[in-house]
Enzyme design. Structure first.
Site, PDB file in Angstrom:
ATOM      1  CG  ASP A  31      -1.939  -4.594  -1.694  1.00 56.40           C
ATOM      2  OD1 ASP A  31      -2.976  -5.166  -1.293  1.00 56.40           O
ATOM      3  OD2 ASP A  31      -1.965  -3.637  -2.495  1.00 56.40           O
ATOM      4  CG  ASP A  51      10.618  -1.636  10.841  1.00 53.35           C
ATOM      5  OD1 ASP A  51      10.204  -2.486  11.660  1.00 53.35           O
ATOM      6  OD2 ASP A  51      11.437  -0.744  11.159  1.00 53.35           O
ATOM      7  CE1 TYR A  63      -6.289   1.516   6.432  1.00 49.62           C
ATOM      8  CE2 TYR A  63      -8.275   1.431   5.090  1.00 49.62           C
ATOM      9  CZ  TYR A  63      -6.928   1.201   5.237  1.00 49.62           C
ATOM     10  OH  TYR A  63      -6.222   0.648   4.203  1.00 49.62           O
TER      11      TYR A  63
END
Ligand code: IPM
Ligand code: MN
Length: 352
Positions: A249, A221, A142
């Site tokens: 999320d 993963d 980010y």
């Protein structure tokens, strides 16, 4: 107690959900004899429209002077569809996190007994889930150098972490694990990424300071898969910025709706409380957004910023009651009777 809170409503449904959290917080303050001063300030697209900047200096001053910040959401579709936009609302959020030093984003995931059938996941898989992500919030991809080269034909975003950045986040993770089930999972991609190898090496070196904590190291993963298969196998998870964004999320599905999940962003000097959902532009002004994630963020604020656990518990209790009695917005109504954002807020405040 005097509570000085900066109020950053932001964009989209931000102002509507914030309004409900304010009502509920004021009701709590009244009941417990506190005196809240709310200081509103501009962020996001609203701030760009007003002063050309998504996180103006005046807003930063308000946040720094406050004891805590309550934040709604940032983002506006007119910028999403314009990749050439020079100023974007989301830059305000990143700047705010960076300037306030909010390096740890605490994102709990839990289930509500009354909503257990609401999750698309099987009840027996998710029952009793109670885990917390500590997402690193001011580093990684980010914030690394980004840009274009080759005349714009190639783009790059660098992912950078220093040992110190990993240490301060991991320290919070170990400390949190000590107050819970003493289980910590470090989520990384150390089979591929150098930053992840630094994460792993750093956390491994810290294990000796917390001999009671059992640490596991898992690839992101695999965690993405196990999180929906066996969410109960996790307690505290620490991870870097982008992995944490994505996994939280995903984890919100366990609780039944993204409209339910609160968060706290903390650093050394400042604390900010915000729902994990975004600005949900399609719902703006329609009085349909679920205010509970923001209301529960206010509960976290009472608990963490002001050390007022009873006040936080009063909010959690009234939220549970609303869910049990079906006083919910349409996202939770299963096609049955639903109420508006404001009506839910009024009901919560009246029932505190
Ligand atoms: C979040 C959001 C933000 C993020 C966006 C709006 C920049 O998705 O808080 O999770 O990616 O951090
Ligand atoms: Mn996100």
């Amino acid at each position: 107690m005097k509570l000085n809170i900066a109020l950053l409503a932001g964009d989209g449904i931000g102002p509507e959900v914030i309004e409900q959290a304010v009502k509920v917080s004021d009701a709590v303050a009244k009941k417990f004899g506190h005196d809240i001063t709310w200081t509103p300030a501009l962020t996001g697209a609203a701030a760009i429209d007003a002063v050309g900047e998504p996180y103006p200096d005046e807003t930063h001053d308000v946040c720094v002077k406050a004891d805590a910040v309550l934040f709604g959401a940032i983002g506006h579709p007119k910028y999403d569809n314009d990749p050439s936009a020079k100023v974007r609302p989301e830059q305000g959020l990143l700047k705010m996190r960076k300037k306030l030093g909010l390096f740890a984003n605490v994102r709990p995931t839990f289930t509500f007994p009354s909503l257990i059938d609401k999750s698309p996941l099987k009840k027996e898989r998710i029952e009793g889930t109670d885990l917390v992500f500590l997402r690193e919030l001011t580093g990684g991809i980010y914030f690394g150098e980004k840009g274009r080269r080759d005349g714009g034909e190639t783009a790059y975003d660098n992912c950078v972490y220093s040992r110190e950045e990993v240490q301060r986040l991991a320290k919070k993770g170990f400390e949190l694990a000590m107050t819970r089930s003493k289980k910590l999972c470090c989520v990384d991609k150390a089979n591929v990424l150098e930053t992840s190898r630094l994460w792993r090496e750093t956390v491994q070196a810290m294990e000796k300071d917390y001999p009671e904590v059992t640490v596991s190291y898992e690839f992101v993963d695999a965690v993405a898969m196990r999180l929906v298969q066996w969410p109960n196998s996790y307690d505290v998870l620490i991870t870097e910025n982008l992995f944490g964004d994505i996994l939280t999320d995903e984890a919100s599905v366990i609780s039944g709706s993204m409209g339910l999940m609160p968060s706290a962003s903390v650093g050394t000097d400042n604390q900010l409380f915000e729902p994990i959902h975004g600005s949900y532009p399609q719902a703006t002004g329609l009085n349909i957004a679920n205010p509970l994630a923001t209301v529960l963020s206010a509960a976290m604020m009472f608990e963490m910023a002001f050390n007022l656990p009873e006040e936080g518990a009063a909010i959690r209790e009234v939220v549970n009651k609303a869910l049990e009695e079906g006083m919910v917005t349409e996202d939770l109504a299963n096609g049955g009777k639903s109420y508006g954002t404001k009506e839910v807020g009024d009901w919560l405040a009246a029932n505190i």
